[in-house]
Design an enzyme around this catalytic site. Structure first.
Site, PDB file in Angstrom:
ATOM      1  N   ARG A 178      -1.874  -7.197  -4.115  1.00 25.03           N
ATOM      2  CA  ARG A 178      -1.777  -6.087  -5.014  1.00 25.03           C
ATOM      3  C   ARG A 178      -1.770  -6.061  -6.390  1.00 25.03           C
ATOM      4  NH1 ARG A 178      -3.327  -5.602  -0.484  1.00 25.03           N
ATOM      5  NH2 ARG A 178      -2.323  -4.026   1.085  1.00 25.03           N
ATOM      6  N   SER A 227       2.281   4.229   0.094  1.00 23.92           N
ATOM      7  CA  SER A 227       2.838   2.869   0.270  1.00 23.92           C
ATOM      8  C   SER A 227       3.921   2.809  -0.996  1.00 23.92           C
ATOM      9  CB  SER A 227       2.568   1.441   0.610  1.00 23.92           C
ATOM     10  OG  SER A 227       1.611   1.843   1.926  1.00 23.92           O
ATOM     11  N   GLU A 298       5.445  -0.284  -5.620  1.00 26.27           N
ATOM     12  CA  GLU A 298       3.729  -0.371  -5.463  1.00 26.27           C
ATOM     13  C   GLU A 298       3.183   0.682  -6.058  1.00 26.27           C
ATOM     14  OE1 GLU A 298       0.178  -0.094  -2.201  1.00 26.27           O
ATOM     15  OE2 GLU A 298       1.998  -1.403  -1.791  1.00 26.27           O
TER      16      GLU A 298
END
Length: 311
Positions: A178, A227, A298
Site C-alpha cells: 500500500r 479499508s 490507509e
C-alpha cells in the site's frame, strides 16, 4: 475565503483553461463519507494539457491536493487550503491493445477490470474489489483478494508540481504494501497494465466471485471510506485486531465502526469528519493497548480541523 492573499491576482492572470474552476467548492459531495469542508479552489482539468498549463501558471507557494472519487478519503471539517485538483471525465479513457490495458487516472478501477474482461485479458480482476480510480490505485499500490497494482503495472505517466511530465516504469515506483516510493507532488495521469489471455467467461466468473465476496463481507452502499487501516506485517489482520480490542460497533455520534466489517468506519447520517477521525484514533489506541500493534491509517486524511486558520 481563506485562500492565499494573492488569489485574486492569480485568477486574473490565469491563462485560458478549458476545465472547471470553482471557488469555495464543497468537498463533502465528492467524498464517500459525505463529510468535510470546502476547497479554496477546486480545479477539474479538461485533459492533461489543461492540467499542465494550470500548474505552470500556479504560484509555487499555493498548496495543491489531488483527489479522485473520494472513496478512500476523509476531508476534515475546516476544508482544504489552496487548490484541490480532481481528475474527471477527461482522464477516464480506457483502451486495450494486444495484452495491454491503458487507462486514464480518472477511470474507475471496476471499469478497467471490465474492459480487460471484455478483451479476454486476465490478471486485473482484483480491481473490481478496489473502490476508486486508477490514479489512486497506482499512487498507493492498491490491491484486493491476493493481487495488487505492482503485479500488473507496466508504466505510468505523472505531472509534477511545476507541470513537467514524468514517465515511470514499474521499478521506478518503489512499490511496497500500500505504498509507492515516489515524490509526493506527482499527479498520475494514466497508466498501462499487462494482462494475460484467457476465456472471457472464466474471467467474468472470477470477477463475480470477488464482487459477491465483497458484498457479503463489507458494508457496501453505506457512507464509508473503504479499508480504514493497513494490515500489519505478519500476524493478524487489522479487522481481527480491532474486533479483539472490542471496537466492533463503537461509535461517536453518527460515526461508527461497522458491525459487518470492523476495518470500515461508516457515517450513519450526520457524522462530522472530526467524529469519524476520533473513532479511528480511539480504535488505534485500544488496539495498541490490547495487542501492542500500532495500526497505520490507509484512508487519506486531508485538510484543516474546524476553526483552524489557513495554512
Amino acid at each position: 475565503m481563506v485562500m492565499l492573499a494573492h488569489k485574486a491576482d492569480f485568477l486574473g492572470k490565469l491563462p485560458h483553461i478549458r476545465g472547471r474552476l470553482v471557488e469555495d467548492a464543497p468537498l463533502s459531495r465528492l467524498s464517500w463519507f459525505r463529510t468535510g469542508g470546502t476547497a479554496d479552489l477546486l480545479f477539474e482539468p479538461a485533459d492533461a494539457d489543461d492540467l499542465i498549463a494550470f500548474l505552470r501558471a500556479l504560484p509555487t507557494d499555493v498548496p495543491v491536493t489531488v483527489i479522485g472519487v473520494g472513496s478512500n478519503l476523509l476531508v476534515r471539517d475546516g476544508g482544504v487550503a489552496g487548490v484541490v485538483i480532481r481528475l474527471g471525465r477527461g482522464f477516464a479513457g480506457i483502451e486495450t491493445r494486444g495484452d495491454i490495458v491503458k487507462a486514464g487516472a480518472g477511470a474507475m478501477d471496476v471499469h478497467v477490470a471490465r474492459k480487460a474482461q471484455e478483451a479476454g485479458l486476465a490478471g486485473l480482476e482484483f480491481l473490481v474489489g478496489v473502490p476508486g480510480t486508477i490514479g489512486g490505485a497506482v499512487r498507493m499500490n492498491a490491491g484486493a483478494y491476493g493481487r495488487e497494482v505492482k503485479d500488473v503495472l507496466l508504466h505510468a505517466r505523472a505531472v509534477d508540481r511545476l507541470g513537467h511530465v514524468h514517465e515511470l516504469d514499474l521499478v521506478d515506483m518503489g512499490y511496497s504494501y500500500r505504498h509507492a516510493d515516489v515524490a509526493d507532488d506527482l499527479i498520475f495521469i494514466d497508466a498501462a497494465f499487462k494482462g494475460t489471455t484467457d476465456d472471457k467467461a472464466t474471467i467474468a466468473a472470477r470477477m463475480d466471485e470477488i464482487t459477491t465476496a465483497r458484498a457479503d463481507s463489507q458494508p457496501i452502499g453505506t457512507r464509508t471510506g473503504g479499508s480504514t487501516f493497513k494490515n500489519p506485517e505478519g500476524g493478524k489482520r487489522a479487522w481481527e485486531l480491532i474486533d479483539e480490542a472490542g471496537c466492533r460497533g463503537f461509535a461517536i455520534g453518527d460515526a461508527m465502526v461497522s458491525d459487518k466489517h470492523c476495518n470500515f468506519l461508516i457515517n450513519r447520517g450526520k457524522a462530522t469528519a472530526a467524529e469519524i477521525e476520533a473513532v479511528g484514533e480511539t480504535v488505534r489506541a485500544r488496539v495498541k493497548e490490547a495487542s501492542g500493534v500500532e495500526l497505520e491509517w490507509e484512508i487519506k486524511r486531508i485538510g484543516r480541523e474546524a476553526g483552524e486558520g489557513a495554512a
